[in-house]
Design a protein around this motif. Structure first.
Motif, PDB file in Angstrom:
ATOM      1  N   ARG B 695       0.808  -1.219   0.000  1.00 24.93           N
ATOM      2  CA  ARG B 695       0.000   0.000   0.000  1.00 24.93           C
ATOM      3  C   ARG B 695       0.844   1.273   0.000  1.00 24.93           C
ATOM      4  O   ARG B 695       0.341   2.357   0.293  1.00 24.93           O
ATOM      5  N   THR B 698      -0.572   3.990  -2.280  1.00 22.53           N
ATOM      6  CA  THR B 698      -1.850   4.483  -1.765  1.00 22.53           C
ATOM      7  C   THR B 698      -1.627   5.348  -0.527  1.00 22.53           C
ATOM      8  O   THR B 698      -2.232   6.411  -0.373  1.00 22.53           O
ATOM      9  N   ASP B 699      -0.754   4.897   0.350  1.00 22.54           N
ATOM     10  CA  ASP B 699      -0.470   5.665   1.567  1.00 22.54           C
ATOM     11  C   ASP B 699       0.069   7.044   1.217  1.00 22.54           C
ATOM     12  O   ASP B 699      -0.321   8.054   1.819  1.00 22.54           O
ATOM     13  N   GLU B 702      -2.764   9.162  -0.112  1.00 23.98           N
ATOM     14  CA  GLU B 702      -3.685   9.589   0.946  1.00 23.98           C
ATOM     15  C   GLU B 702      -3.066  10.703   1.777  1.00 23.98           C
ATOM     16  O   GLU B 702      -3.738  11.654   2.178  1.00 23.98           O
TER      17      GLU B 702
ATOM     18  N   GLY C  47      -6.835  -4.251  -5.633  1.00 21.37           N
ATOM     19  CA  GLY C  47      -6.530  -3.207  -4.642  1.00 21.37           C
ATOM     20  C   GLY C  47      -7.277  -3.417  -3.334  1.00 21.37           C
ATOM     21  O   GLY C  47      -7.253  -2.543  -2.489  1.00 21.37           O
ATOM     22  N   ARG C  48      -7.936  -4.555  -3.191  1.00 21.64           N
ATOM     23  CA  ARG C  48      -8.743  -4.893  -2.022  1.00 21.64           C
ATOM     24  C   ARG C  48     -10.001  -4.028  -1.960  1.00 21.64           C
ATOM     25  O   ARG C  48     -10.019  -2.907  -2.458  1.00 21.64           O
ATOM     26  N   THR C  50     -12.959  -2.185   0.234  1.00 23.15           N
ATOM     27  CA  THR C  50     -13.353  -1.639   1.533  1.00 23.15           C
ATOM     28  C   THR C  50     -14.766  -1.092   1.388  1.00 23.15           C
ATOM     29  O   THR C  50     -15.012  -0.265   0.518  1.00 23.15           O
ATOM     30  N   ALA C  55     -12.840   7.159  -1.216  1.00 25.28           N
ATOM     31  CA  ALA C  55     -11.503   7.713  -1.019  1.00 25.28           C
ATOM     32  C   ALA C  55     -11.564   9.236  -1.009  1.00 25.28           C
ATOM     33  O   ALA C  55     -11.110   9.910  -1.902  1.00 25.28           O
ATOM     34  N   GLU C  67      -9.898   3.975   7.852  1.00 24.46           N
ATOM     35  CA  GLU C  67      -9.573   3.219   6.649  1.00 24.46           C
ATOM     36  C   GLU C  67     -10.550   3.572   5.535  1.00 24.46           C
ATOM     37  O   GLU C  67     -11.759   3.550   5.729  1.00 24.46           O
ATOM     38  N   ASN C  70      -9.165   1.968  -1.422  1.00 21.76           N
ATOM     39  CA  ASN C  70      -7.895   2.205  -2.113  1.00 21.76           C
ATOM     40  C   ASN C  70      -8.144   3.051  -3.358  1.00 21.76           C
ATOM     41  O   ASN C  70      -8.864   2.646  -4.271  1.00 21.76           O
ATOM     42  N   LEU C  72      -5.948   4.178  -5.642  1.00 24.37           N
ATOM     43  CA  LEU C  72      -5.117   3.948  -6.824  1.00 24.37           C
ATOM     44  C   LEU C  72      -5.824   3.109  -7.891  1.00 24.37           C
ATOM     45  O   LEU C  72      -5.927   3.520  -9.047  1.00 24.37           O
TER      46      LEU C  72
END
Lengths: 140, 757, 125
Positions: B695, B698-699, B702, C47-48, C50, C55, C67, C70, C72
């Motif tokens: 991640r 992505t981190d 964010e 990207g899983r 959630t 986002a 959380e 994702n 991306l």
């Protein structure tokens, strides 16, 4: 389609959809939306109009050719990338100018290259998709 | 060629003169380097080219490169001047001048390159430009065929050479020729054998050694200046250059000595006999070139000072006189309309300058003192006597030199002083731009013979040192070396040569009879090409069926195998299936997608199919909504809608899915492949989603989305700020798709319009 | 839910491949749409997933709150959808032009470039 209701309703719908598409474009940076969605919505507006009143009417209402709009959009996006050259940053680095302050906290609003780029995306998607569909409608 | 270059044709043109001036300037530039190189210096120049692959465009000028550079630019300028007049008025002269100039630059790059890969690129460039030049008279099928033959043969050798160079890089750890040669002999390297074979293949095809010789006489289909320049003075010597260049690292072994001696000797003798047998003067010269290439190869087999000095002196003098002779034959052809040895004669009166120039060149070729040709022959004989296989080398050299003496008489004595046959045109003297080349080159052969000390210290000895890899004692290039074995061999050569010249008519008939019974390389080549075409057809028919479904089936099947191999064979399959807890909402969405997909696959109705696709699309959009992707979901919904519009416009004007109306036939084979691929993809996805996720990106997005890019919608910020260049490329694709569709539709409309008219 | 989506992707691939192997070019196009849907889901699921947390960064905050989904793969899928549409539109135009000039949608019959009679004979002459 020669339904008066559709024709009359389409005019209002087109106006609403266009306004909505610009709204989606402008709010895109902070909320769901953006150039892609705005452009698709804008194209949809004119497609509705074309279905109701014919492609010739739709082209007349648009005033500019959709292909040209897409090309100009690509140019706008490119210019947004080139702005960063003025400050010596790498290609496509976002540039922000604050009006009425010196940071996002104090400024009333900002002028930025990122929005310019998104406008370019909007125009490309709008023009590209619209021209595809109008062309098909006319040629087939 | 007779129809071009008429007296009144304008020959001074931009296209004609620019190459002459540029090449001449380069010649002067290289002349300026002579003092540095002659005193043992080396000039290098390097530009990084592909740094990640350690390939640099590095140039390295030592005695050998300089000698070649001088020949390439000097003879090049004269040949370009000559061809400006020779082809004056030809509609494609500008193209010709461009090809010739490109060739000159490629050849120059070849002899100056220090990096072997750069050398290879230039090597192939000379092949291509040579192809274009041989095939210049492209309306003539024979010319095209011969050009292709030269291209295929030398390019195949070039590929072998590339492989050899790469092995060389492995063996030595460097691609720079200067470093490879500085490291000394490679004879003990385990890769020596393959390297030698591959490099020799490249050199032998380029320099037309038997059995790859047949392309060179065929290449004479090119205009005469091209033959003079490429196929005599420069390009064919590319292979010789390579042998000389690699001499320090590859020579000295038995394999080197035997291979070069035998191939070179056989080529030399074979070519000399063939030269006598020809009646066309240009063909005769072509075979003497072949003979020279064989002789050079034979002498490069040795490592003695005499052998190499002989080779270098011979290379130098051969370029001078052979170019002069080719150019003279071109003038004769131009003036009389024929090149047949049988009818040409008595031209000296009408063409005195040509006769003098050709005469000078021929005397050098025949090895008459005090011409440089004589000196080169003397040194070479001394080298031959000291060679490892001296008996064979001496005999081959003797035969070749004697025959060359006879050929010199045939091409330069008989046409001017012999009996005259019936000529197509009344002969006249050539114009001065065409005479300049032969005269200057012919005179140089004499001048360098008298001032042989200059030729030796400026050109021949520096080149010899470069080939040997160390500074030789020198002083071997002399007009009078005393009464020695070499002088004796020279005398024998003259006597033999004179006999051969006097009896060459009878010999020619005898040789023609022998040739008719010998192997025909050219016919063999044609059979090989025909066989290649048959094999190509067979394999094309096997693979290219022309049926889209079969192509797709093969693609998908290969994909399935590529997925299955690592999963099952290499044991990458790891599944940890927990029974998923599916909420009602998720269950409904999944059911929608499943139903839509199955219906789309099985329906026979267009409307049902479109609706089923819409169901799938909306199901996918629902997944995006449920799992926190509003932007994607909106886009997906809008696109689904547009797809329906598009299909409504287009698909409904196309015929039914199944015109028979019996519904779609079930295709078990396709269903099986689809099923297998589906299961494999699902397995891969199960493994991917069960594994760990990186991640970091992505981190970063964010954390930086608001603080650095001032946007709260991270997806949009990625699109328009973090990854803008990607997005830019993607919107460009949208435009390309629109333009592509535009072009398709408009071209169809234009076609229709034309039909109507 | 990743497990369910993985299986859905498998199903979409299977039906897409089956449709693309059909003789009728319109079916091939249907398969293309399914394939592009499947591909988008692949990126998205990789990207899983959630649930229910777009986002977005809330107003007043500097970074996301807790959380979130994702972002991306979402950005990748968003452009992929638009491009997929462009590709589809182009393929449709191509299909229609082919139909108009060849009079058939049967890909086995579309043999202008590679005629069934062996061109070998001509080549040899």
């Amino acid at each position: 389609m020669n339904s008066i209701i559709v024709t009359a309703g389409a005019r209002i719908l087109v106006a609403l959809l266009l306004v909505f598409s610009v709204f989606m474009l402008l709010r895109g940076h902070n909320l769901p939306g953006g150039g892609f969605i705005g452009g698709l919505l804008g194209a949809t507006a004119f497609i509705v109009y074309a279905i109701a009143c014919g492609t010739a009417e739709a082209r007349k209402a648009l005033r500019v050719s959709p292909e040209g709009l897409a090309m100009v959009g690509l140019g706008v996006a490119l210019v947004a990338g080139l702005i960063s050259a003025l400050t010596g940053d790498p290609f496509f680095t976002g540039q922000w100018y604050w009006v009425g302050g010196d940071s996002y906290e104090t400024a009333a609003f900002s002028i930025n290259s990122v929005l310019v780029f998104d406008v370019g995306v909007y125009m490309v998607v709008f023009g590209g998709i619209l021209s595809l569909i109008l062309m098909l409608e006319e040629e087939l | 060629m007779g129809e071009y270059g008429a007296k009144d044709a304008r020959w001074i043109s931009m296209a004609g003169m620019t190459p002459v001036i540029l090449t001449g300037a380069l010649f002067v530039y290289f002349c300026g380097m002579v003092p540095t190189i002659a005193s043992g210096g080396i000039i290098r120049h390097s530009i990084p080219w592909i740094p990640s692959l350690d390939i640099a465009l590095s140039f390295y000028i030592d005695g050998l490169s300089l000698m070649f550079s001088l020949l390439i630019t000097g003879i090049g300028a004269l040949v370009m001047l000559y061809s400006a007049r020779y082809l004056a008025g030809h509609p494609q002269f500008a193209r010709f001048a461009l090809y010739l100039f490109s060739f000159m630059l490629s050849m120059l790059g070849l002899v100056l390159a220090d990096n072997v890969l750069a050398l290879f690129v230039f090597w192939e460039l000379t092949t291509f430009t040579s192809y274009l030049l041989i095939g210049f008279s492209h309306a003539d099928p024979k010319s095209r065929r011969n050009a292709l033959q030269a291209l295929l043969l030398t390019a195949a050798g070039g590929l072998a050479l590339l492989a050899g160079f790469i092995l060389l890089g492995f063996a030595t750890g460097t691609y720079e020729l200067s470093e490879i040669n500085a490291a000394g002999s490679l004879a003990s390297n385990p890769l020596y054998g393959p390297i030698l074979v591959l490099v020799l293949l490249g050199a032998f095809t380029k320099s037309a050694q038997v059995p790859f010789h047949f392309w060179l006489p065929n290449a004479m289909a090119a205009p005469t200046p091209v033959s003079a320049y490429l196929h005599s003075a420069t390009m064919v010597k590319g292979g010789i250059y390579l042998l000389a260049r690699m001499h320090p690292s590859l020579s000295g072994t038995d394999a080197w000595i035997w291979t070069l001696t035998i191939f070179g000797g056989v080529t030399a003798v074979f070519a000399s006999l063939m030269a006598l047998r020809q009646t066309d003067l240009k063909q005769t010269l072509a075979y003497t070139t072949l003979m020279a290439l064989g002789t050079l190869t034979m002498f490069l087999a040795g490592s003695s000072g005499y052998a190499i000095t002989g080779a270098m002196a011979f290379l130098f003098v051969h370029s001078l006189y052979k170019a002069a002779l080719f150019l003279s034959v071109g003038i004769i052809d131009h003036a009389t309309g024929t090149r047949e040895a049988g009818v040409l004669g008595g031209l000296a009166g009408a063409m005195p300058v040509t006769a003098a120039a050709a005469g000078l060149a021929a005397l050098s070729m025949a090895g008459i003192p005090p011409f440089l040709g004589f000196i080169a022959k003397e040194v070479a004989y001394s080298g031959a006597v000291g060679a490892s296989l001296w008996g064979f080398v001496v005999l081959a050299a003797l035969a070749a030199n004697a025959l060359m003496f006879a050929v010199a008489g045939i091409v330069a004595f008989k046409p001017f002083f012999g009996p005259q046959g019936k000529l197509p045109h009344a002969p006249h003297e050539g114009p001065w731009p065409m005479l300049a080349g032969p005269v200057i080159l012919g005179v140089l052969g004499l001048a360098f013979g008298i001032l042989h000390g200059l030729a030796a210290s400026w050109v021949i000895e520096p080149a010899t040192n470069a080939v040997l890899g160390f500074t030789d004692s020198g002083g071997r290039v002399k007009l009078w070396a005393g009464f020695n074995l070499a002088l004796g061999l020279s005398v024998v050569t003259f006597i033999l040569g004179a006999i051969l010249y006097l009896r060459h008519q009878a010999l020619r008939d005898r040789l023609a009879a022998i040739e008719a019974r010998g192997p025909d390389f050219d016919a063999g080549w044609d059979r090989l090409m025909a066989w290649l075409v048959v094999v190509a057809e067979w394999q094309t028919r096997l693979i290219q069926t022309g049926v889209l479904r079969q192509y797709l089936f093969a693609t998908f099947a290969v994909t399935a195998v590529a997925l299955a191999l690592p999963l099952f064979w290499l044991g990458a399959l790891q599944l940890d299936l927990a029974m998923p807890s599916v909420t009602l909402r998720e269950g409904v969405v999944a059911a929608l997608i499943i139903a839509g997909a199955l219906l789309a696959a099985t329906t026979g109705s267009r409307i049902t199919g479109i609706a089923a696709l819409g169901v799938v699309g909306i199901g996918v959009a629902l997944i995006f909504i449920i799992y926190g992707a509003p932007d994607v979901a909106i886009t997906q919904l809008l696109v689904e809608m547009l797809i329906v519009v598009l299909i409504a416009i287009a698909a409904l004007r196309m015929p039914y899915l199944d015109p028979t109306d019996k519904g779609p036939a079930f295709r078990p084979r396709d269903a099986a492949l689809g099923g297998v691929l589906g299961v494999l993809v699902a397995l891969v996805m199960l493994m991917v989603t069960a594994g760990p996720i990186d991640r970091r990106l992505t981190d970063f997005f964010e954390a930086a989305s608001w603080t650095e890019a001032f946007g709260r919608n991270i997806v949009n910020v990625i699109l328009v700020d973090f990854r803008t260049l990607d997005t830019f490329g993607e919107i460009a694709v949208v435009i390309v798709a629109a333009l592509g569709a535009f072009a398709l539709l408009r071209s169809a409309r234009r076609d229709k319009g034309e039909e109507r008219e | 839910m990743e497990i369910v989506v993985s299986i859905l992707i498998g199903l979409l691939f299977a039906t897409a491949v089956y449709l693309m192997l059909a003789r009728n070019f319109l079916r091939f196009l249907f398969g293309l749409i399914l394939l592009s849907n499947a591909a988008n889901l692949v990126i998205f699921a990789a990207g899983r997933m959630t649930e229910g947390a777009p986002a977005l960064i809330p107003y007043g905050a500097l970074t996301p709150d807790g959380e979130i989904a994702n972002a991306l793969p979402q950005a990748l899928v968003l452009t992929a959808i638009v491009i997929g549409f462009g590709l589809f539109a182009f393929a449709l135009v191509l299909a229609f032009q082919a139909y108009r000039s060849l009079g058939t949608l049967d890909s086995d019959e579309m043999r202008v470039a590679e005629p069934r009679e062996e061109i070998a004979g001509e080549a040899r002459e």
